[in-house]
Design an enzyme around this catalytic site. Sequence first.
Site, PDB file in Angstrom:
ATOM      1  CE  LYS A  98     -10.606  94.737 100.809  1.00 57.94           C
ATOM      2  NZ  LYS A  98      -9.580  94.530  99.790  1.00 57.94           N
TER       3      LYS A  98
ATOM      4  N   GLY B  25     -14.402 103.549  97.335  1.00 58.86           N
ATOM      5  CA  GLY B  25     -14.323 102.719  96.134  1.00 58.86           C
ATOM      6  C   GLY B  25     -15.429 103.099  95.168  1.00 58.86           C
ATOM      7  CB  SER B  26     -16.709 101.463  92.170  1.00 60.13           C
ATOM      8  OG  SER B  26     -17.071 100.204  92.695  1.00 60.13           O
ATOM      9  CB  THR B  27     -21.219 104.263  92.640  1.00 63.11           C
ATOM     10  OG1 THR B  27     -20.615 105.562  92.763  1.00 63.11           O
ATOM     11  CG2 THR B  27     -22.692 104.359  92.984  1.00 63.11           C
TER      12      THR B  27
ATOM     13  CB  THR C  79     -17.759  98.115  95.465  1.00 61.49           C
ATOM     14  OG1 THR C  79     -17.234  97.702  94.213  1.00 61.49           O
ATOM     15  CG2 THR C  79     -17.333  97.129  96.514  1.00 61.49           C
ATOM     16  N   GLY C  80     -19.961 100.170  96.605  1.00 57.57           N
ATOM     17  CA  GLY C  80     -20.524 100.888  97.756  1.00 57.57           C
ATOM     18  C   GLY C  80     -21.946 100.421  98.065  1.00 57.57           C
TER      19      GLY C  80
ATOM     20  CD  GLU D  81     -16.041 110.120 101.341  1.00 53.19           C
ATOM     21  OE1 GLU D  81     -16.212 110.718 100.268  1.00 53.19           O
ATOM     22  OE2 GLU D  81     -16.445 110.560 102.427  1.00 53.19           O
TER      23      GLU D  81
ATOM     24  CB  CYS E  55     -12.547 110.014  93.526  1.00 52.37           C
ATOM     25  SG  CYS E  55     -11.744 110.787  94.932  1.00 52.37           S
TER      26      CYS E  55
ATOM     27  CD  GLU F 126     -15.461 106.860  88.779  1.00 51.52           C
ATOM     28  OE1 GLU F 126     -15.881 105.719  89.011  1.00 51.52           O
ATOM     29  OE2 GLU F 126     -14.895 107.553  89.639  1.00 51.52           O
TER      30      GLU F 126
HETATM   31  P1  NDP Z   1     -13.733  98.979  94.031  1.00 55.41           P
HETATM   32  O1  NDP Z   1     -15.101  99.391  94.459  1.00 55.41           O
HETATM   33  O2  NDP Z   1     -13.611  97.899  93.044  1.00 55.41           O
HETATM   34  O3  NDP Z   1     -12.877  98.480  95.302  1.00 55.41           O
HETATM   35  C1  NDP Z   1     -12.670  99.290  96.438  1.00 55.41           C
HETATM   36  C2  NDP Z   1     -12.318  98.407  97.625  1.00 55.41           C
HETATM   37  O4  NDP Z   1     -13.443  97.585  97.937  1.00 55.41           O
HETATM   38  C3  NDP Z   1     -11.164  97.451  97.368  1.00 55.41           C
HETATM   39  O5  NDP Z   1     -10.413  97.292  98.551  1.00 55.41           O
HETATM   40  C4  NDP Z   1     -11.882  96.164  97.021  1.00 55.41           C
HETATM   41  O6  NDP Z   1     -11.112  95.038  97.253  1.00 55.41           O
HETATM   42  C5  NDP Z   1     -13.064  96.203  97.972  1.00 55.41           C
HETATM   43  N1  NDP Z   1     -14.215  95.382  97.589  1.00 55.41           N
HETATM   44  C6  NDP Z   1     -14.504  94.828  96.401  1.00 55.41           C
HETATM   45  N2  NDP Z   1     -15.683  94.182  96.454  1.00 55.41           N
HETATM   46  C7  NDP Z   1     -16.139  94.332  97.717  1.00 55.41           C
HETATM   47  C8  NDP Z   1     -17.326  93.907  98.394  1.00 55.41           C
HETATM   48  N3  NDP Z   1     -18.284  93.201  97.787  1.00 55.41           N
HETATM   49  N4  NDP Z   1     -17.472  94.258  99.683  1.00 55.41           N
HETATM   50  C9  NDP Z   1     -16.529  95.002 100.307  1.00 55.41           C
HETATM   51  N5  NDP Z   1     -15.395  95.434  99.715  1.00 55.41           N
HETATM   52  C10 NDP Z   1     -15.209  95.108  98.435  1.00 55.41           C
HETATM   53  O7  NDP Z   1     -13.005 100.299  93.570  1.00 55.41           O
HETATM   54  P2  NDP Z   1     -11.552 100.450  92.932  1.00 55.41           P
HETATM   55  O8  NDP Z   1     -10.553  99.855  93.858  1.00 55.41           O
HETATM   56  O9  NDP Z   1     -11.579  99.994  91.525  1.00 55.41           O
HETATM   57  O10 NDP Z   1     -11.344 102.039  92.977  1.00 55.41           O
HETATM   58  C11 NDP Z   1     -11.816 102.916  92.001  1.00 55.41           C
HETATM   59  C12 NDP Z   1     -13.112 103.559  92.441  1.00 55.41           C
HETATM   60  O11 NDP Z   1     -12.940 104.197  93.689  1.00 55.41           O
HETATM   61  C13 NDP Z   1     -13.585 104.628  91.473  1.00 55.41           C
HETATM   62  O12 NDP Z   1     -14.979 104.514  91.283  1.00 55.41           O
HETATM   63  C14 NDP Z   1     -13.266 105.926  92.212  1.00 55.41           C
HETATM   64  O13 NDP Z   1     -14.069 107.023  91.864  1.00 55.41           O
HETATM   65  C15 NDP Z   1     -13.508 105.503  93.629  1.00 55.41           C
HETATM   66  N6  NDP Z   1     -12.818 106.419  94.538  1.00 55.41           N
HETATM   67  C16 NDP Z   1     -13.547 107.276  95.290  1.00 55.41           C
HETATM   68  C17 NDP Z   1     -12.922 108.200  96.096  1.00 55.41           C
HETATM   69  C18 NDP Z   1     -13.696 109.141  96.957  1.00 55.41           C
HETATM   70  O14 NDP Z   1     -13.117 109.685  97.889  1.00 55.41           O
HETATM   71  N7  NDP Z   1     -14.976 109.394  96.712  1.00 55.41           N
HETATM   72  C19 NDP Z   1     -11.454 108.291  96.143  1.00 55.41           C
HETATM   73  C20 NDP Z   1     -10.786 107.330  95.312  1.00 55.41           C
HETATM   74  C21 NDP Z   1     -11.446 106.435  94.537  1.00 55.41           C
HETATM   75  P3  NDP Z   1     -10.386  94.270  96.052  1.00 55.41           P
HETATM   76  O15 NDP Z   1      -9.599  95.281  95.288  1.00 55.41           O
HETATM   77  O16 NDP Z   1      -9.526  93.329  96.770  1.00 55.41           O
HETATM   78  O17 NDP Z   1     -11.502  93.665  95.236  1.00 55.41           O
END
Ligand code: NDP
Length: 461
Positions: free
Chosen positions: A156, A207-209, A211-212, A229, A263, A361
């Site tokens: 996804k 993704g972001s902390t 959302t994680g 991650e 990131c 961040e």
């Molecule tokens: P988000 O956390 O907003 O989204 C990441 C993914 O999660 C997207 O596919 C998003 O879908 C999905 N998502 C959103 N809400 C939920 C939920 N409640 N449950 C499950 N999945 C969900 O991050 P960003 O896309 O804005 O990316 C930027 C962030 O990612 C930064 O904090 C960056 O540091 C981090 N990152 C970390 C990396 C690492 O390896 N540690 C590498 C690259 C980025 P949708 O977009 O459709 O909402």
Amino acid sequence: MAGASTFTVLNPATGQVVADAPDCTREQLDEAVAAARDAFPNWAALDVAERRRFLAAMADAVDVHTPELADLIVKEQGKPRPVAVAEVAGLSFWLRETCGLELTETVNQDDAERLSVTRHLPLGVVAAITPWNYPIGQASFKIAPALLAGNTVVLKPSAFTPLANLRLGEIWRDLLPAGVVNVVTGSGGLGSWVTGHPGFDKISFTGSTQTGRRVMASAAQRLTPVTLELGGNDAAIVLPDADVKELAPQLFWAAFANSGQICLATKRLYIHEDIYDDLAGELVRLAEQVRVGDPSAGEVDMGPVSNLRQYETVVSLLWDCQEQDYRFLTGGVPEDGTAGYFVAPTLVDNPPESSRIVREEQFGPVLLLLKYRDIDDAVARANAGEYALGASVWGADAQAAQQVAARLDAGTVWVNEVMHLHPRVPFGGRKQSGLGVESGLAGLLEFTEAQTLTVRRSGWQ
Ligand code: NDP
């Protein structure tokens, strides 16, 4: 398969519509999970050599389709084309190199009394949830090891960047047994539907902390294993013996590659006071040479920020700097984002550690120059904060730099380089930057579960 409805994908360089993508319904998610579940037993039962052949074929197909995948990334994500081409090449590299990893059995005991062997079984169906900064790159860190270990995958991507991943699904569709790789795209709640779905045996999330934390809470309902991650706010320490002219371009692109949306990009640059002014001057000079613009319209070094949400985050932090009277050495609050989310490379002169721009961040084209006199102080400041993803140390005396590196709290610490990742090298965050690792043998093991078989041979009566 088309969605019942669609959502719009915008080009961040122009604000124009690139395409409409399928908006997956709950029923279609059920179908994708069912297809992955059906495919799992046969895929897991294949000899690993057979799965390696499939991965190699996937890599070959990616190579053939590199130009069109790169074009899609440029349009939906906004990075310069050579960077997009490198991203796609990274996927085939990851697929091929991951094949070199070996899941071996461990013989715990083999004697007259007992045989005890531990092996690593695939988990089942993996949910791979990825962000928008490297739509293809992030997918490669998950798909290659998940498949090699014998799992099937539902991918996804972010709703901001679904197109390259959808095309990837089409490219691989006829190469792989049905259901082994599935791609679902949607706006709104699709991510939370995925993490709440009972059909997944593993959630691999980048993704972001913030959302994680939601992903982990949702996965906890069924004790589904997670790899997370998450965000970063990486520090680099430049020691007083560093060669400023030589290092400046490397430090510059450590912060501004992909418009800072990495990131592991350097976000806080701790510079010894003896070389602060010289290095600041070099970085300003480089920033002023950078061509920022629409990567589809001509050759540029830096594209826009990738979407409105991220643009607003960056602009809000820059506004805060302006209101607090922190000095921009170059760049600053952009004038208008209506014709593309462009932010010039911005250098902030020694903002206080307590400021929002240092603590949060920012994930954009901004670098903070922070002055230090005493190395203990620099180490303490670099280690402060909730994130601990990557860090780096730069200096002419590599041994001295290595000693400083050993004191830094981060998942990866580099000396005289930064952001070097490799399929054989585990990568992950400490503290609020994540849980578990990707890549390397440790990353492969995250897509497996240990099973021990013991056979009692004597001495039981
Ligand atoms: P988000 O956390 O907003 O989204 C990441 C993914 O999660 C997207 O596919 C998003 O879908 C999905 N998502 C959103 N809400 C939920 C939920 N409640 N449950 C499950 N999945 C969900 O991050 P960003 O896309 O804005 O990316 C930027 C962030 O990612 C930064 O904090 C960056 O540091 C981090 N990152 C970390 C990396 C690492 O390896 N540690 C590498 C690259 C980025 P949708 O977009 O459709 O909402």
